[in-house]
Design a protein around this motif. Structure first.
Motif, PDB file in Angstrom:
ATOM      1  N   VAL A  30      15.204   8.896  -1.688  1.00  0.00           N
ATOM      2  CA  VAL A  30      14.273   9.128  -0.577  1.00  0.00           C
ATOM      3  C   VAL A  30      12.831   9.144  -1.088  1.00  0.00           C
ATOM      4  CG1 VAL A  30      13.488  10.867   1.089  1.00  0.00           C
ATOM      5  CG2 VAL A  30      15.902  10.264   0.970  1.00  0.00           C
ATOM      6  N   ALA A  34      10.029   6.454  -0.171  1.00  0.00           N
ATOM      7  CA  ALA A  34       8.838   6.903   0.555  1.00  0.00           C
ATOM      8  C   ALA A  34       7.557   6.526  -0.179  1.00  0.00           C
ATOM      9  CB  ALA A  34       8.895   8.416   0.758  1.00  0.00           C
ATOM     10  N   LEU A  98      14.764  12.289   6.648  1.00  0.00           N
ATOM     11  CA  LEU A  98      13.705  11.577   5.928  1.00  0.00           C
ATOM     12  C   LEU A  98      14.163  10.208   5.444  1.00  0.00           C
ATOM     13  CD1 LEU A  98      12.152  14.613   4.120  1.00  0.00           C
ATOM     14  CD2 LEU A  98      10.988  13.122   5.755  1.00  0.00           C
ATOM     15  N   ALA A 101      13.837   8.081   8.359  1.00  0.00           N
ATOM     16  CA  ALA A 101      12.411   7.837   8.616  1.00  0.00           C
ATOM     17  C   ALA A 101      11.840   6.813   7.642  1.00  0.00           C
ATOM     18  CB  ALA A 101      11.625   9.150   8.532  1.00  0.00           C
ATOM     19  N   VAL A 102      12.195   6.931   6.365  1.00  0.00           N
ATOM     20  CA  VAL A 102      11.703   5.971   5.368  1.00  0.00           C
ATOM     21  C   VAL A 102      12.239   4.585   5.693  1.00  0.00           C
ATOM     22  CG1 VAL A 102      11.902   5.279   2.934  1.00  0.00           C
ATOM     23  CG2 VAL A 102      11.333   7.652   3.526  1.00  0.00           C
ATOM     24  N   THR A 105      10.482   3.364   9.032  1.00  0.00           N
ATOM     25  CA  THR A 105       9.059   3.017   8.881  1.00  0.00           C
ATOM     26  C   THR A 105       8.883   1.787   7.996  1.00  0.00           C
ATOM     27  OG1 THR A 105       8.789   4.593   7.062  1.00  0.00           O
ATOM     28  CG2 THR A 105       8.175   5.352   9.273  1.00  0.00           C
ATOM     29  N   THR A 106       9.736   1.629   7.010  1.00  0.00           N
ATOM     30  CA  THR A 106       9.644   0.448   6.150  1.00  0.00           C
ATOM     31  C   THR A 106       9.988  -0.809   6.931  1.00  0.00           C
ATOM     32  OG1 THR A 106      10.235   1.791   4.243  1.00  0.00           O
ATOM     33  CG2 THR A 106      10.450  -0.576   3.997  1.00  0.00           C
ATOM     34  N   LEU A 131       1.455   7.807   8.703  1.00  0.00           N
ATOM     35  CA  LEU A 131       2.878   8.120   8.813  1.00  0.00           C
ATOM     36  C   LEU A 131       3.564   8.033   7.454  1.00  0.00           C
ATOM     37  CD1 LEU A 131       5.251   8.824  10.649  1.00  0.00           C
ATOM     38  CD2 LEU A 131       5.551   6.376  11.065  1.00  0.00           C
ATOM     39  N   ARG A 132       3.256   6.994   6.697  1.00  0.00           N
ATOM     40  CA  ARG A 132       3.866   6.826   5.371  1.00  0.00           C
ATOM     41  C   ARG A 132       3.497   7.964   4.433  1.00  0.00           C
ATOM     42  NH1 ARG A 132       2.338   1.746   2.577  1.00  0.00           N
ATOM     43  NH2 ARG A 132       2.679   3.073   0.787  1.00  0.00           N
ATOM     44  N   VAL A 135       5.388  11.093   5.530  1.00  0.00           N
ATOM     45  CA  VAL A 135       6.800  10.988   5.155  1.00  0.00           C
ATOM     46  C   VAL A 135       6.949  11.160   3.645  1.00  0.00           C
ATOM     47  CG1 VAL A 135       8.767   9.394   5.017  1.00  0.00           C
ATOM     48  CG2 VAL A 135       7.519   9.655   7.171  1.00  0.00           C
ATOM     49  N   LEU A 138       6.451  14.932   2.805  1.00  0.00           N
ATOM     50  CA  LEU A 138       7.648  15.656   3.239  1.00  0.00           C
ATOM     51  C   LEU A 138       8.847  15.315   2.361  1.00  0.00           C
ATOM     52  CD1 LEU A 138       7.453  15.504   7.129  1.00  0.00           C
ATOM     53  CD2 LEU A 138       7.491  17.558   5.712  1.00  0.00           C
ATOM     54  N   SER A 139       8.972  14.060   1.979  1.00  0.00           N
ATOM     55  CA  SER A 139      10.097  13.639   1.140  1.00  0.00           C
ATOM     56  C   SER A 139      10.075  14.342  -0.206  1.00  0.00           C
ATOM     57  CB  SER A 139      10.072  12.125   0.930  1.00  0.00           C
ATOM     58  OG  SER A 139      10.284  11.461   2.150  1.00  0.00           O
TER      59      SER A 139
END
Length: 179
Positions: A30, A34, A98, A101-102, A105-106, A131-132, A135, A138-139
């Protein structure tokens, strides 16, 4: 039906190894995904699937541990291990969220890069960057928390299992005997 015994051994002592391997592996994947989007693109759907397997392994290990707790003498070390073990599920869930999310978003940023329109691309790339970064931060935080928690749980489990269960001096008939 819960998994309790495998080949005559408590399932917890076997299943817990999945957690010990998959939580740090998912955490690393993750964070790498990220921070390094091209790595996330290479991992593709494997990233959220790995985190899903990790998430699923935690309640299996916990349930097997609860069964084992009922079948061993309870002491403060066993109770502490069980208490710590109950706290891992939120970390595993965070890793899964996450990872999704990664992955999302990718994929999204790759499709936006191909979209027409210079103004849209600038606004989108700014929001995508924010956003990246969010993330990624947070990751790192969730990954660190999950790995530290797995370490603490494992340490407490080893202490519960091995406390007063061995001698610090070799027993007779061992490898060091000269007689």
């Amino acid at each position: 039906m819960s998994l309790t015994v495998v080949n005559g051994l408590p399932a917890h002592v076997l299943v817990v190894h999945f957690v010990v391997v998959f939580v740090p592996l998912s955490a690393l994947a993750v964070v790498v995904g990220a921070v390094w989007p091209s790595a996330a693109r290479r991992m593709g759907i494997v990233l959220p699937l790995l985190a899903l397997v990790t998430l699923a392994s935690v309640p299996v290990a916990t349930n097997a541990g609860e069964w084992l707790e009922e079948h061993v003498d309870s002491n403060a070390l066993v109770r502490r291990h069980a208490e710590l073990g109950d706290g891992l599920l939120p970390w595993a869930a965070g890793l899964f969220v996450l990872a999704v999310a990664v992955w999302w978003t990718t994929r999204r940023s790759a499709s936006v890069a191909a979209a027409p329109g210079e103004r849209t691309r600038t606004v989108t790339s700014r929001s995508a960057l924010v956003l990246r970064v969010a993330v990624a931060v947070l990751s790192v935080a969730v990954a660190a928390g999950a790995v530290v928690d797995v370490y603490r749980i494992g340490d407490s489990g080893a202490k519960a299992a091995w406390h007063d269960a061995f001698s610090k001096t070799p027993a007779g008939g061992g490898h060091g005997d000269n007689g």
